[in-house]
Scaffold this active site. Structure first.
Site, short mmCIF file in Angstrom:
data_model
loop_
_atom_site.label_atom_id
_atom_site.label_comp_id
_atom_site.label_asym_id
_atom_site.label_seq_id
_atom_site.Cartn_x
_atom_site.Cartn_y
_atom_site.Cartn_z
N THR A 11 0.91 -1.11 -0.07
CA THR A 11 -0.03 0.09 -0.16
C THR A 11 0.92 1.30 0.12
O THR A 11 0.75 2.12 -0.98
CB THR A 11 -0.87 -0.07 1.25
OG1 THR A 11 -1.46 -1.16 1.17
CG2 THR A 11 -2.03 1.03 1.24
N VAL A 12 2.01 1.29 1.06
CA VAL A 12 2.55 2.51 1.05
C VAL A 12 3.46 2.65 -0.12
O VAL A 12 3.82 3.64 -0.77
CB VAL A 12 3.24 2.72 2.33
CG1 VAL A 12 3.98 3.76 2.38
CG2 VAL A 12 2.46 2.70 3.77
N LYS A 100 7.44 1.51 11.92
CA LYS A 100 7.70 1.85 13.21
C LYS A 100 8.21 1.01 14.02
O LYS A 100 8.97 1.22 14.87
CB LYS A 100 6.38 2.47 13.96
CG LYS A 100 5.14 1.27 13.84
CD LYS A 100 4.06 1.97 13.17
CE LYS A 100 3.03 0.57 12.45
NZ LYS A 100 2.11 0.85 11.51
N VAL A 127 5.28 7.54 12.42
CA VAL A 127 4.17 7.96 13.27
C VAL A 127 3.38 8.91 12.81
O VAL A 127 3.75 9.95 12.45
CB VAL A 127 5.16 8.67 14.75
CG1 VAL A 127 3.96 9.02 15.82
CG2 VAL A 127 6.08 7.79 15.21
N GLY A 129 1.45 8.62 10.40
CA GLY A 129 1.12 8.62 9.02
C GLY A 129 1.62 9.94 8.13
O GLY A 129 2.80 10.21 8.26
N ILE A 131 0.83 12.72 8.98
CA ILE A 131 0.89 14.15 10.01
C ILE A 131 2.15 14.40 10.00
O ILE A 131 3.12 13.48 10.62
CB ILE A 131 0.12 13.76 11.25
CG1 ILE A 131 -1.07 13.31 11.07
CG2 ILE A 131 0.35 15.11 12.02
CD1 ILE A 131 -1.66 12.76 12.44
N GLY A 182 -11.66 -2.34 5.58
CA GLY A 182 -9.88 -2.19 5.46
C GLY A 182 -9.22 -1.59 6.56
O GLY A 182 -8.05 -1.37 6.11
N GLU A 185 -6.64 -5.06 10.20
CA GLU A 185 -6.01 -6.26 9.74
C GLU A 185 -7.12 -7.71 10.14
O GLU A 185 -7.72 -7.33 11.24
CB GLU A 185 -4.70 -6.61 10.11
CG GLU A 185 -3.57 -5.55 10.22
CD GLU A 185 -3.04 -5.29 8.86
OE1 GLU A 185 -3.11 -6.42 7.94
OE2 GLU A 185 -2.67 -4.19 8.34
N LYS A 200 5.08 3.56 18.57
CA LYS A 200 4.85 5.22 18.17
C LYS A 200 5.24 6.17 19.24
O LYS A 200 5.94 7.18 19.12
CB LYS A 200 3.52 5.20 17.34
CG LYS A 200 3.50 4.78 16.22
CD LYS A 200 1.85 4.72 15.53
CE LYS A 200 1.66 4.13 14.46
NZ LYS A 200 0.29 3.99 14.01
N1 HSE Z 1 -2.58 0.20 11.89
C1 HSE Z 1 -2.10 1.26 12.06
C2 HSE Z 1 -3.26 2.23 12.44
C3 HSE Z 1 -1.53 1.84 10.65
O1 HSE Z 1 -4.14 1.99 12.50
O2 HSE Z 1 -2.94 3.45 12.85
C4 HSE Z 1 -0.64 3.11 10.58
O3 HSE Z 1 0.28 2.87 11.54
#
Ligand code: HSE
Length: 402
Positions: A11-12, A100, A127, A129, A131, A182, A185, A200
């Site tokens: 994804t990233v 992380k 940390v 995403g 931001i 989604g 997980e 984080k």
């Molecule tokens: N599973 C993490 C969250 C993804 O829900 O924030 C991003 O680190």
């Protein structure tokens, strides 16, 4: 022209590719030279990809290519990301990451290797995403002694709690909903048990106070025991329940940190961080409270932070960008009892017994027959747990954010 590689086309990784393509001119201008992607490392086949010739399954193609100066490690997990990152840094390439787990576990060592080889190891995306938090904490707030960091650092759990708060869903229903959308997980343990938020807050604490805060020293509770009834009680006292990554430097210089669900008063900005969003409140001794808010996960938000680090690495080719912390043998963590909080508690015992055990308590109107709800005075985690054992039928015990 700087040559780059992406490790991990999930994804990233695919988001990093997309941003490097669509914003190439802006990125080139910001870095003062174009950034051209030369490799994408992934063990899977991408035969239909428009640039399938970029793909390799062998990390040595990247390590041995002297032209490549910056690599985005977005594969996640500890291994082989750790080994690959060490080799890349040792080969004189800057590495930027959203990983992380890797930063919290091996960050000190990887930062040392980067310093030795005069390259950068950057982790803005690890940390919050998309931001901006790592660089602002390190740079824009550099004139402050950081007093406290309190953040909603996990989008999945925030979504689940938000569904419980606003749509009256049970924890199980909200988790299923998060999985269907989604956001969670299939195995959601890392999120709902608080481990993701723990990594984080460890990274933010290490950065804020300049010394490695070992995540294994951070008391971590998830949201698995939070029920709809707890959420309703919280509402009855003008609060919401949020999973908070909390870190504070105490007067003795030690760092107290935890990850736990907390009752947040509705007048606190953290109570308004809804849905899958993240919000981080940093308190500096000069600036006061500052708040960082935005998408804490997701393809393009996370990739936007990864690509910003790639740009910074290219800009700082000759001179390292000093974002990081030092490894220390000093015991800098205050331990789980380092700070006292007030607690919201529910028990099937009587109000009289609760008063006898906890002393001065504030009773909360009971929402169920045969149940006593109350707020304690300030207690350490051990004091709260030990006293709770003296009551028969404890139902909940949740810290209150102040
Ligand atoms: N599973 C993490 C969250 C993804 O829900 O924030 C991003 O680190």
């Amino acid at each position: 022209m700087a040559k780059a590689a992406i490790m991990g086309y999930g994804t990233v990784g695919s988001g990093v590719y997309e941003i490097l393509k669509k914003n190439a001119a802006k990125i080139g201008a910001a870095a003062d030279e174009d950034i051209e992607l030369k490799y994408i490392l992934d063990i899977r086949e991408f035969d239909n990809h428009p640039e399938k010739y970029l793909f390799t399954k062998d990390v040595n193609d990247i390590i041995k290519d002297d032209e490549v100066s910056v690599v985005a490690e977005v594969m996640g997990g500890l291994h082989p990301a750790y080994e690959f990152t060490k080799e890349l840094l040792s080969a004189g390439k800057s590495v930027v990451t959203s990983n992380k787990e890797l930063v919290a576990t091996y960050g000190s060592e990887l930062l040392e290797i980067a310093e030795k080889h005069n390259v950068n190891y950057m982790f803005e995306a690890s940390v919050g995403g998309g931001i901006p938090i790592i660089r602002p904490l390190n740079r824009c707030l550099a004139a402050n002694n950081i007093i406290r960091i309190a953040g909603i650092l996990n989008g999945t759990t925030n979504y689940i709690l938000y569904q419980m708060i606003t749509n009256d869903k049970s924890f199980d229903e909200a988790l299923k909903d998060a999985q269907a959308n989604g956001y969670a997980e299939r195995n959601p343990a890392a999120d709902i048990e608080g481990h993701d938020a723990c990594r984080k807050i460890a990274i933010l604490s290490s950065l804020a106070w300049g010394k490695e805060v070992d995540y294994t020293n951070i008391g971590t509770e998830g949201i698995v025991n939070i029920t709809l009834e707890d959420v309703r009680y919280a509402a009855s006292v003008g609060s919401v329940i949020k999973l908070i990554g909390y870190a504070e430097q105490l007067e003795n210089g030690k760092i107290y940190a935890h990850v736990a669900p907390m009752l947040i008063k509705r007048d606190c900005l953290l109570s308004d961080i809804d849905d899958v969003y993240n919000g981080i409140m940093v308190t500096g001794d000069s600036v006061g409270d500052v708040m960082f808010y935005g998408a804490g996960a997701g393809k393009l938000p996370t990739a936007s932070a990864v690509v910003a680090d790639m740009i910074d690495s290219v800009i700082h080719k000759a001179r390292r960008s000093l974002i990081g912390w030092a490894k220390t043998d000093e015991d800098i963590c205050a331990g789980v009892d380092g700070k006292k909080f007030r607690y919201f508690m529910r028990t099937s015992d009587t109000a009289e017994n609760a008063g006898k055990v906890f002393g001065d308590i504030e009773l909360v109107k009971s929402l169920a027959e045969g149940e006593t709800a109350f707020i304690t005075g300030e207690l350490t985690a051990s004091e709260a747990a030990d006293k709770a054992k003296e009551l028969s039928g404890m139902i909940s015990s949740i810290r209150i954010f102040a």
